[in-house]
Design an enzyme around this catalytic site. Structure first.
Site, PDB file in Angstrom:
ATOM      1  N   LYS A   1       0.767  -1.225   0.033  1.00 58.10           N
ATOM      2  CA  LYS A   1       0.079  -0.121   0.077  1.00 58.10           C
ATOM      3  C   LYS A   1       0.939   1.187   0.098  1.00 58.10           C
ATOM      4  CE  LYS A   1      -1.874   1.674   4.053  1.00 58.10           C
ATOM      5  NZ  LYS A   1      -1.820   3.299   4.210  1.00 58.10           N
ATOM      6  N   ASN A   2       1.908   1.346   0.926  1.00 60.70           N
ATOM      7  CA  ASN A   2       2.616   2.459   0.964  1.00 60.70           C
ATOM      8  C   ASN A   2       3.909   2.810  -0.070  1.00 60.70           C
ATOM      9  OD1 ASN A   2       1.054   3.011   3.529  1.00 60.70           O
ATOM     10  ND2 ASN A   2       2.832   2.667   5.060  1.00 60.70           N
TER      11      ASN A   2
ATOM     12  N   CYS B   1      -5.958   8.140   9.253  1.00 56.23           N
ATOM     13  CA  CYS B   1      -6.207   7.526  10.556  1.00 56.23           C
ATOM     14  C   CYS B   1      -6.044   8.515  11.660  1.00 56.23           C
ATOM     15  CB  CYS B   1      -5.320   6.531  10.706  1.00 56.23           C
ATOM     16  SG  CYS B   1      -5.508   4.846   9.927  1.00 56.23           S
TER      17      CYS B   1
ATOM     18  N   ARG C   1      -0.849  14.708  12.838  1.00 58.99           N
ATOM     19  CA  ARG C   1      -0.226  14.339  11.782  1.00 58.99           C
ATOM     20  C   ARG C   1       0.063  15.710  10.953  1.00 58.99           C
ATOM     21  NH1 ARG C   1      -1.966   8.798   9.566  1.00 58.99           N
ATOM     22  NH2 ARG C   1       0.348   8.598   8.909  1.00 58.99           N
TER      23      ARG C   1
ATOM     24  N   ASP D   1       4.182   1.071  12.323  1.00 64.02           N
ATOM     25  CA  ASP D   1       2.666   0.347  11.535  1.00 64.02           C
ATOM     26  C   ASP D   1       2.581  -1.224  12.244  1.00 64.02           C
ATOM     27  OD1 ASP D   1       2.085   2.752  10.377  1.00 64.02           O
ATOM     28  OD2 ASP D   1       2.737   1.843   8.295  1.00 64.02           O
TER      29      ASP D   1
ATOM     30  N   ARG E   1      -8.946  -0.217   4.136  1.00 62.49           N
ATOM     31  CA  ARG E   1      -8.288   0.835   3.649  1.00 62.49           C
ATOM     32  C   ARG E   1      -6.952   0.349   3.257  1.00 62.49           C
ATOM     33  NH1 ARG E   1      -7.080   5.301   7.338  1.00 62.49           N
ATOM     34  NH2 ARG E   1      -5.446   5.268   5.777  1.00 62.49           N
TER      35      ARG E   1
HETATM   36  C1  UD1 Z   1       3.892   6.793   6.337  1.00 64.15           C
HETATM   37  C2  UD1 Z   1       3.171   5.781   6.277  1.00 64.15           C
HETATM   38  C3  UD1 Z   1       2.639   5.449   7.694  1.00 64.15           C
HETATM   39  C4  UD1 Z   1       3.612   5.284   8.690  1.00 64.15           C
HETATM   40  C5  UD1 Z   1       4.550   6.488   8.837  1.00 64.15           C
HETATM   41  C6  UD1 Z   1       5.619   6.182   9.578  1.00 64.15           C
HETATM   42  C7  UD1 Z   1       2.319   5.947   3.871  1.00 64.15           C
HETATM   43  C8  UD1 Z   1       1.243   6.321   2.908  1.00 64.15           C
HETATM   44  N1  UD1 Z   1       1.992   6.209   5.200  1.00 64.15           N
HETATM   45  O1  UD1 Z   1       3.027   7.830   6.959  1.00 64.15           O
HETATM   46  O2  UD1 Z   1       1.946   4.035   7.472  1.00 64.15           O
HETATM   47  O3  UD1 Z   1       3.024   4.924   9.735  1.00 64.15           O
HETATM   48  O4  UD1 Z   1       5.182   6.466   7.368  1.00 64.15           O
HETATM   49  O5  UD1 Z   1       6.387   5.155   9.327  1.00 64.15           O
HETATM   50  O6  UD1 Z   1       3.575   5.695   3.512  1.00 64.15           O
HETATM   51  N2  UD1 Z   1       5.530  14.706  10.927  1.00 64.15           N
HETATM   52  C9  UD1 Z   1       5.689  15.920  11.298  1.00 64.15           C
HETATM   53  N3  UD1 Z   1       5.453  17.119  10.081  1.00 64.15           N
HETATM   54  C10 UD1 Z   1       5.288  16.675   8.977  1.00 64.15           C
HETATM   55  C11 UD1 Z   1       5.429  15.012   8.502  1.00 64.15           C
HETATM   56  C12 UD1 Z   1       5.500  14.472   9.571  1.00 64.15           C
HETATM   57  O7  UD1 Z   1       5.827  16.749  12.457  1.00 64.15           O
HETATM   58  O8  UD1 Z   1       5.356  17.469   7.921  1.00 64.15           O
HETATM   59  C13 UD1 Z   1       5.651  13.792  11.845  1.00 64.15           C
HETATM   60  C14 UD1 Z   1       4.164  12.932  12.173  1.00 64.15           C
HETATM   61  O9  UD1 Z   1       3.602  13.823  12.848  1.00 64.15           O
HETATM   62  C15 UD1 Z   1       4.878  11.799  13.004  1.00 64.15           C
HETATM   63  C16 UD1 Z   1       6.148  11.551  12.068  1.00 64.15           C
HETATM   64  O10 UD1 Z   1       6.737  12.782  11.662  1.00 64.15           O
HETATM   65  O11 UD1 Z   1       5.047  11.784  14.082  1.00 64.15           O
HETATM   66  C17 UD1 Z   1       6.322  10.403  11.234  1.00 64.15           C
HETATM   67  O12 UD1 Z   1       5.568  10.960  10.044  1.00 64.15           O
HETATM   68  P1  UD1 Z   1       5.686  10.439   8.581  1.00 64.15           P
HETATM   69  O13 UD1 Z   1       6.944   9.856   8.539  1.00 64.15           O
HETATM   70  O14 UD1 Z   1       5.524  11.781   7.705  1.00 64.15           O
HETATM   71  O15 UD1 Z   1       4.568   9.632   8.184  1.00 64.15           O
HETATM   72  P2  UD1 Z   1       3.586   9.412   6.724  1.00 64.15           P
HETATM   73  O16 UD1 Z   1       4.293   9.773   5.631  1.00 64.15           O
HETATM   74  O17 UD1 Z   1       2.289  10.358   7.369  1.00 64.15           O
END
Ligand code: UD1
Length: 418
Positions: free
Chosen positions: A22-23, A116, A121, A304, A396
């Site tokens: 998925k990711n 979710c 986030r 995850d 999802r």
């Molecule tokens: C992706 C994965 C998700 C997984 C996560 C962490 C996809 C579609 N989803 O989510 O399944 O749980 O990586 O491995 O690939 N953060 C900030 N600011 C930002 C972006 C992120 O503070 O602009 C923080 C988030 O709140 C969180 C952490 O960084 O605490 C990790 O987030 P991130 O690595 O960005 O996860 P996703 O890309 O949303």
């Protein structure tokens, strides 16, 4: 509201195929926007998040054809650069489309993404990165409008190795003139898959899988056919689901090195593993042993997998400790597990799980994607019947989860709600 009805106590046995990731699929589908040509993707999982993403692409003007084994995306005639608010709210990863739209058209409009409920986030790292690339960002009434005359290559240091921000910056700069460097980039395998797909389209990217990624802009991209990598989180979920039942299963179409930390924890819990190139055989003991887990960015233990692993540990021998370092609100599923008799206490980032002899079936609700999978895992070994409500969260991200578990001997049925 659909539900799963699970009669616990069946020992899982047999072999099953892991679906496409998925990711990895989500940013790769976004990448199809960049070429203005045809992208053929194989092994894209049939799940809601993909359905929503393709829905957005259609609204933008892409032509999409689905055949039995592939999805074909033609992005030649994109007519709008605005992602509809309703679809944007459906899932967080829709933010990934922004980088691709800006990368090709130098402007994009979108609202704050949904997804979710596992903690706040933010998208500040995405937007900060866009600003460093010379993109002007205006925020108004919940909408974010990005525009620029040209994308200016830059050296971008991420304050945290965010998966989404790394992918978004790669997508935004593939077609920019010059070299962009992302420092403290996320190192997840899905980012390598995105790099491989983009390079197959003609991009010049190196370093994915390490914490420094270099993107040398190219003038144009070409048609591409690409096989999506296997889903490492689904693989881990199926292993935990089998392990809690004392089962013995074989996973096919898996890249074992992608789930090294999960395999090493399963082994600490007493599971015997026989690891091949694209196959994992696992034999679980009658009673698992407790362990300790800390979630970390890749190559650490994946957040995850935290909830599914936590569910598995509810009946392990001894007391387990989990530290969740990535998302601050990822323990909601434990309240539902308590309805099944689990002994869990939460304090801030830490969960303490006292293993009990057996869980009891109950009516519970999925609160998020992985939390939902955790409840299914728990129900497989519980005494009696469990009804897991709100399985739309699970749908999802897991392709045919009930079918796969049934093929391994589980007693699980899907009940369609009103
Ligand atoms: C992706 C994965 C998700 C997984 C996560 C962490 C996809 C579609 N989803 O989510 O399944 O749980 O990586 O491995 O690939 N953060 C900030 N600011 C930002 C972006 C992120 O503070 O602009 C923080 C988030 O709140 C969180 C952490 O960084 O605490 C990790 O987030 P991130 O690595 O960005 O996860 P996703 O890309 O949303």
């Amino acid at each position: 509201m659909a539900s799963y009805i699970i009669e616990g106590g069946k020992v899982l046995k047999g072999s099953t195929l892991v679906s496409g990731s998925k990711n990895a699929s989500l940013p790769i589908i976004a990448a199809s926007i960049l070429s203005g040509k045809t992208t053929k993707l194989y092994h894209v999982p049939d799940i809601y998040d993909i359905k929503f993403t393709l829905e957005i692409l259609k609204v933008l003007g892409c032509k999409i054809k689905k055949t039995k084994d592939k999805i074909i995306i033609d992005s030649a005639n994109i007519k709008t650069h605005e992602i509809p608010d309703k679809l944007m709210r459906e899932m967080r990863s829709s933010i990934i489309l922004a980088g691709a739209i800006i990368g090709r058209f130098k402007n994009a409009t979108f609202s704050y993404p949904g997804g979710c409920d596992i903690g706040s986030r933010p998208i500040d790292l995405h937007l900060e990165g866009f600003r460093k690339l010379g993109i002007n960002i205006e925020e108004n009434a919940g909408f974010i409008k990005c525009s620029c005359d040209k994308i200016v290559p830059a050296e971008i240091h991420l304050a945290f190795p965010s998966v989404g921000a790394t992918e978004n910056l790669m997508l935004a700069t593939v077609l920019a003139e010059g070299e962009t460097t992302i420092i403290n980039a996320a190192m997840e395998p899905e980012i390598q898959d995105l790099q491989n797909m983009l390079n197959k389209m003609g991009a010049k990217i190196s370093g994915a899988g390490t914490n420094v990624i270099k993107i040398n802009g190219v003038k144009e991209l070409k048609d591409v056919s690409y096989n999506i990598m296997p889903d490492r989180i689904e693989a881990g979920t199926l292993l935990c689901a089998a392990a809690i039942t004392g089962g013995e299963i074989t996973l096919e179409n898996v890249i074992p090195t992608h789930i090294n930390p999960v395999l090493s924890k399963l082994s600490e819990c007493g599971c015997q593993l026989d690891i091949g190139k694209n196959e994992i055989k696992m034999k679980a003991p009658k009673k698992l042993l407790a362990t300790e887990i800390k979630t970390m960015p890749y190559p650490g233990f994946p957040t995850d997998m935290q909830s599914v692993f936590g569910a598995m540990l509810t009946t392990a021998k001894g007391t387990s400790v989990i530290i969740e370092n990535i998302f601050e609100n990822r323990y909601k599923y434990t309240d539902e597990l308590k309805r099944m008799g689990a002994k869990v206490t939460i304090e801030g980032k830490m969960a303490v799980i006292k293993g009990i002899r057996k869980l009891s079936g109950a009516e519970v609700k999925a609160t998020d994607l992985r939390g939902g999978a955790a409840l299914v895992t728990a129900a497989l070994s519980a005494h009696g019947k469990t009804k897991v409500n709100h399985i739309e969260h699970i749908l999802r991200g897991y392709e045919n989860l009930d079918e796969k578990l049934r093929s391994l001997g589980a007693n699980i049925q899907k009940e369609e709600g009103e």
